[in-house]
Design an enzyme around this catalytic site. Sequence first.
Site, mmCIF file in Angstrom:
data_model
loop_
_atom_site.group_PDB
_atom_site.id
_atom_site.type_symbol
_atom_site.label_atom_id
_atom_site.label_comp_id
_atom_site.label_asym_id
_atom_site.label_seq_id
_atom_site.Cartn_x
_atom_site.Cartn_y
_atom_site.Cartn_z
ATOM 1 C CG ASP A 169 -7.549 -5.466 4.551
ATOM 2 O OD1 ASP A 169 -7.246 -5.722 5.718
ATOM 3 O OD2 ASP A 169 -7.463 -4.334 4.048
ATOM 4 C CD GLU B 39 -2.969 -1.228 2.252
ATOM 5 O OE1 GLU B 39 -2.725 -0.681 3.335
ATOM 6 O OE2 GLU B 39 -4.058 -1.784 1.989
ATOM 7 C CD GLU C 255 -10.024 -1.367 7.745
ATOM 8 O OE1 GLU C 255 -9.156 -1.993 8.367
ATOM 9 O OE2 GLU C 255 -9.839 -0.900 6.600
#
Length: 712
Positions: free
Chosen positions: A395, A316, A423
């Site tokens: 993820d 990332e 998240e």
Amino acid sequence: MRRRLCSSTFLAAVASLIAICSLLLSVVAAGESGAEAWLRYTRLSPEARKLYDRLPSRVVILGNSALFKTAQNELARDFTQMLDRNLISSSQFTPQNSIILGTLDQLHSLAPEVNPPQRIVPDGYWLKSMRIRGHECLIITASTERGVLYGVFALLSKIARGEDFARLDESQQPYAPIRWVNQWDNLDGRIERGYGGPSIFYTDGRVRDDLTRAGQYARLLASIGINGCTVNNVNAAPGILENGIVSQLRRIADVFRPWGVQLSLAVDLSSPKVIGGLDTFDPLDPRVADWWRKKADEIYAQIPDFGGFVVKADSEGRSGPSAYARSHADAANVIARALKPHGGVVFYRAFVYNHRLDWHDLKNDRAKAAYDNFHPLDGNFDDHAIVQIKNGPIDFQVREPASPLFARLRRTNQAIELQITQEYTGQQKHLCFLVPMWKEVLDFDMRVDGNSTPVKDLVSGRVFHRPVGGFVGVANVGMDDNWLGSPLSMANLYGFGRLAWNPNLGAETIIDEWTRLTFGSDPLVVQTINTLQLSSWHVYESYTGPLGAGTLTNITGNHYDPGPESSEQNGWGQWHRADHQGIGMDRTVATGTGFIGQYPPEVQKQYESLANCPDNLLLFFHHVPYTHVLHSGKTVVQHIYDSHYEGAASAAGFIVQWKKLEGHIDEERYHDILTRFQYQAEQAVKWRDAICGWIYSISRIPDEKKRVFRND
Ligand code: GCV
């Protein structure tokens, strides 16, 4: 006159009685913020207290380190709170009934006859009632001082939950040495994916002056056996290693230490260049190795019990060894070698993938990245390096299979990374108790070499006899009174700690402990909250991502709202491949990306065939027409409609169940949680309508029950 005086005295007495009553009532009504979490230790009823009448009032502490002081204070304070008893402390055993705290070595000099039933590994403990020199004693012992503290917390938990024990003989051992949390805190005080307020460690680019909360956090962590905490974001600012900051970080380590929590840091691989003044960060350059060595030495000079580093590289947009055509093992080892002389470890994250994948190519697959990057390096990592692997190959989605990499590192230390902060699972605004999900992964049998090899045994190092391994949870607590932003979400932090200690515990056992400790043992409260928590993951999944469809949430934005179109046609690779004919990623070996081929043969067999693939992961592994019939007998499209309607109805049902608790728990938490459930129910309807409308608009297949009409 006398009569008047009497009546005015009487009135005054009544008034003060009313005042006292209303004060008492207001104590109940004022409620609790959740700050104490599962360590409330409220006064037990006289009847419940009787169970512990036989516990000695004298406590003998055989050591005098900071950890012993902590254990002693915790015991004394909580005995007073729960049992209304003041313990008398002493450092000498004089023959009388006593609670004795000491390591096994210390205990042996006092009573050589004391022998645990089995070897107690570091951090494990033994609680044993026995007679010493003719007197009733309760021994809390361990091979390490930290183990003694854990034993004290275990005893307190039993009392707080009203466990009836006349005599104790219980030894508990941690499943693995690594039981850490990661915090994704930035120096400016913000927390990446944190939903519980700003950082408890930093504000405005520096460590907070007041670290009271950091100390309280360490107490919470210690109470569930967590022994390490990484205090900054894995997207690490190189500046974290500047000398001026390290000396500030030392203050955090100082408030952690009495609780046996080791501080560690996330570091950026380019640090030798960015802050070290070198013209390179090539891991094979001797100057770079020297820089890491000196940096480690400097840190250990200030923080002697420093735990180590966490590295996110080539991921990332982070810098990484690819800049010099070096491998991840090269990068991990240069740091591991700097830490080794001090006993520290480096966690090197396997979360490495190309976020600019070509989405036109149906063979591309982000899920394959961790294995592709790390499997070829198996055996190349030093012993002080640990590869930290997210539970699933994408993820932290609401449903993913276990990462195949767990099964494929035979000669490399590994740890599983679980996400406590929600998240992708409702951001603490939706109830989603994650222990059942984590248990599915930890219990998943990879069938390595055809043997029973559940993930928990792979990550703890048992299967391949690795020297170190374990569990890491991304916690992200913040300054909010209740730490995570929602009192009910704290069950995830508690559950992570309990599973890291013993992954064989059932989700039911864990939630029952947590509810009793957090809300008390009123049977209606316990039964209601346990039921809500245990059903919540399934409910959340059913209105946000059934059948393993992958990311239907807003991937380019907040990772929270529905946004199924945002997953497609970009390089992030969280694709569901929905089109007018069907939905799901074809990850088969036969026709798809080949991801399934990364698993051991027996697991491959299960996932490769449509007939054997479980419904709840169908769309993760296969692209099927909307009319495909599931094992349940429903078509995919009808399942998606029904699941969303059922999920939204269940979320509405949470309100009804919760309302039964009015008057049974304090008002503050009652109302706070009620408001959250009301909000969740609205959001579930929003999700239901968005996803059902979208599925209808692309499939053009109507809902048999005629509930879905939108997007024509
Ligand atoms: C800390 C996901 C999250 C990022 C996180 C990353 C990681 O992509 O959205 O916020 O970065 O995972 O785990 O490194």
